[in-house]
Design a protein around this motif. Structure first.
Motif, PDB file in Angstrom:
ATOM      1  N   GLU A  75      -3.848   6.980  -3.095  1.00 19.58           N
ATOM      2  CA  GLU A  75      -3.454   5.687  -2.542  1.00 19.58           C
ATOM      3  C   GLU A  75      -3.530   4.630  -3.638  1.00 19.58           C
ATOM      4  O   GLU A  75      -4.447   4.617  -4.452  1.00 19.58           O
ATOM      5  N   LYS A 111      -2.695   0.280  -4.305  1.00 20.01           N
ATOM      6  CA  LYS A 111      -2.325  -1.030  -3.777  1.00 20.01           C
ATOM      7  C   LYS A 111      -1.780  -1.886  -4.912  1.00 20.01           C
ATOM      8  O   LYS A 111      -2.256  -1.805  -6.047  1.00 20.01           O
ATOM      9  N   GLN A 150       1.375   5.655  -1.158  1.00 15.89           N
ATOM     10  CA  GLN A 150       0.897   6.954  -1.620  1.00 15.89           C
ATOM     11  C   GLN A 150       1.726   7.326  -2.845  1.00 15.89           C
ATOM     12  O   GLN A 150       2.949   7.254  -2.824  1.00 15.89           O
ATOM     13  N   THR A 158       0.866  -1.184   0.000  1.00 19.84           N
ATOM     14  CA  THR A 158       0.000   0.000   0.000  1.00 19.84           C
ATOM     15  C   THR A 158       0.898   1.228   0.000  1.00 19.84           C
ATOM     16  O   THR A 158       1.822   1.337   0.819  1.00 19.84           O
TER      17      THR A 158
END
Length: 432
Positions: A323, A325, A312, A310
């Motif tokens: 964000e 993933k 930024q 995860t």
């Protein structure tokens, strides 16, 4: 009267330092080289499949070549570029052999230095005292898990390097949440892997691989992964997807005009091309998917024993972040290396707060970097005074002397060794 010099690390700088100390005219030094690995030059062996950017000419010294001649070994072609394995087999192994044969030299493997202090006084109670100059060093050395001993020395050179002590992947350089657990599970690698050789089976089986970093370790890893992908596809097999994560946006590498190191120039151009092919608006399907402006925050277990990242992600030219993933089989975190300072916590060592290198040398390097070129070949060793520590008779050389910096080359190491021989003579003359 003879004196004892202990050198920590049997890489290129450690072995060259030992040879030079033994060959110096009128030398008073009995030299012991301590290597924590099972074999000499263990760190170099670990990345032995990698080709060096620099030629043989820049990786050998006059003393080293004299050793080859004495042993009847062929001299390398100074214009060619060796791999790490070739550097070991054709040069470093011979230096270690010569040291072992010398009546005042020894090389001990499987000998890990855990801590170094001064005999007869603790750091807090003896700072600046005469015993810091006159009393011997005391090194705690382990052999395996249980066997340990003390070794005394009149002077110590730490040439143990930084390879294997990788930086963390999280934002700000600290561990991301779950990062240490993921590393223990084998899902984070902090070294340059060998996807075309010893690590081929693991990498070929992977579905998705991520690489983090924008230095030359990262681009070396990516180049090997692309070669693996091409090999698998030519065999009609599925190749893993490759995602390249960098903390900064834009072109990752500065191209040096007329670069005298062709491998460096080639890899830099490839890296910039892969980054450009991933940019918004690119018409081609990228071999490597590049995501810049990344700050990793969390690692978590995913299905099929995989790893979820995860992060930024910032947008170039803006303050916006989103964000993202990403699920991968594993992450190769090539974020650079740092020195292990635990060896000398009981010594008077002034470290730079930014690079963790010795302060005098770090200040000189930072000053030169601010005014100079991105080309590591343009460097010169700043001088003997920058190698002095507040602890008399203790010297940090080689890659470790550059702290977290990555511009060290053996040309600088050879100059450092010459300076250190002068400092050792002064140290001995002062009555240490």
């Amino acid at each position: 009267m003879s004196k004892q010099l202990v050198i920590v690390g049997s890489g290129p700088v450690g072995l060259e330092m030992a040879v030079s100390a033994l060959k110096e005219e009128g030398s008073m030094w009995n030299v012991t080289v301590l290597e924590k690995g099972e074999k000499t030059s263990q760190n170099v062996r670990d990345w032995g499949f990698v080709s060096l950017f620099s030629s043989w000419k820049l990786n050998t010294s006059a003393n080293g070549l004299a050793v080859l001649a004495e042993l009847g070994r062929p001299l390398p072609d100074e214009s060619t570029f060796p791999t790490g394995n070739e550097l070991v087999s054709q040069y470093l192994d011979s230096l270690a052999e010569w040291i072992r044969k010398h009546e005042r030299g020894q090389v001990r493997t499987s000998s890990k230095v855990v801590s170094i202090g001064r005999c007869g006084g603790c750091l807090k109670s003896s700072m600046g005292a005469k015993i810091r100059r006159t009393n011997q060093f005391n090194l705690l050395v382990t052999h395996g898990e249980e066997d340990e001993e003390y070794i005394l020395a009149d002077a110590v050179v730490d040439a143990s390097g930084t390879y294997g002590n990788g930086n963390f992947s999280g934002a700000g350089g600290i561990p991301a949440l779950g990062e240490r657990k993921a590393e223990k599970s084998g899902r984070i690698l902090r070294y340059v892997p060998d996807p075309l050789g010893a690590d081929r089976e693991r990498f070929a089986k992977a579905k998705d691989i991520a690489v983090l970093g924008s230095g030359y370790s990262a681009i070396t890893t990516l180049n090997a992964l692309v070669s693996l992908s091409e090999s698998l596809q030519s065999e009609g097999k599925q190749a893993p997807s490759i995602t390249w994560l960098t903390r900064r946006t834009g072109q990752p590498y500065q191209i040096i005009e007329g670069d005298p190191l062709p491998q460096r120039s080639t890899l830099a151009a490839k890296g910039n091309a892969w980054a450009s092919s991933s940019a918004a608006g690119s018409a081609s399907t990228p071999t490597v998917r590049h995501i810049g402006g990344v700050q990793l925050h969390n690692f978590a277990a995913a299905e099929e024993d995989r790893l979820q990242l995860t992060m930024q992600v910032g947008k170039e030219g803006t303050e916006e972040k989103e964000e993202m993933k990403l699920v991968v089989d594993f992450l190769v975190s090539n974020c650079g290396f740092r020195p292990d300072a635990s060896l000398y916590q009981e010594l008077q060592i002034h470290q730079c707060y930014a690079s963790e290198g010795p302060m005098k040398l770090a200040a000189a390097l930072l000053s030169a970097e601010a005014a100079g070129s991105a080309d590591c070949l343009a460097q010169v060793a700043p001088g003997a005074e920058t190698l002095r520590n507040p602890e008399p008779g203790f010297f940090i050389l080689g890659m470790k002397s550059y702290g977290r910096g990555s511009k060290f080359i053996m040309k600088i190491g050879h100059e450092q060794i010459d300076h250190t021989l002068t400092l050792l003579r002064e140290h001995a003359a002062a009555g240490a």
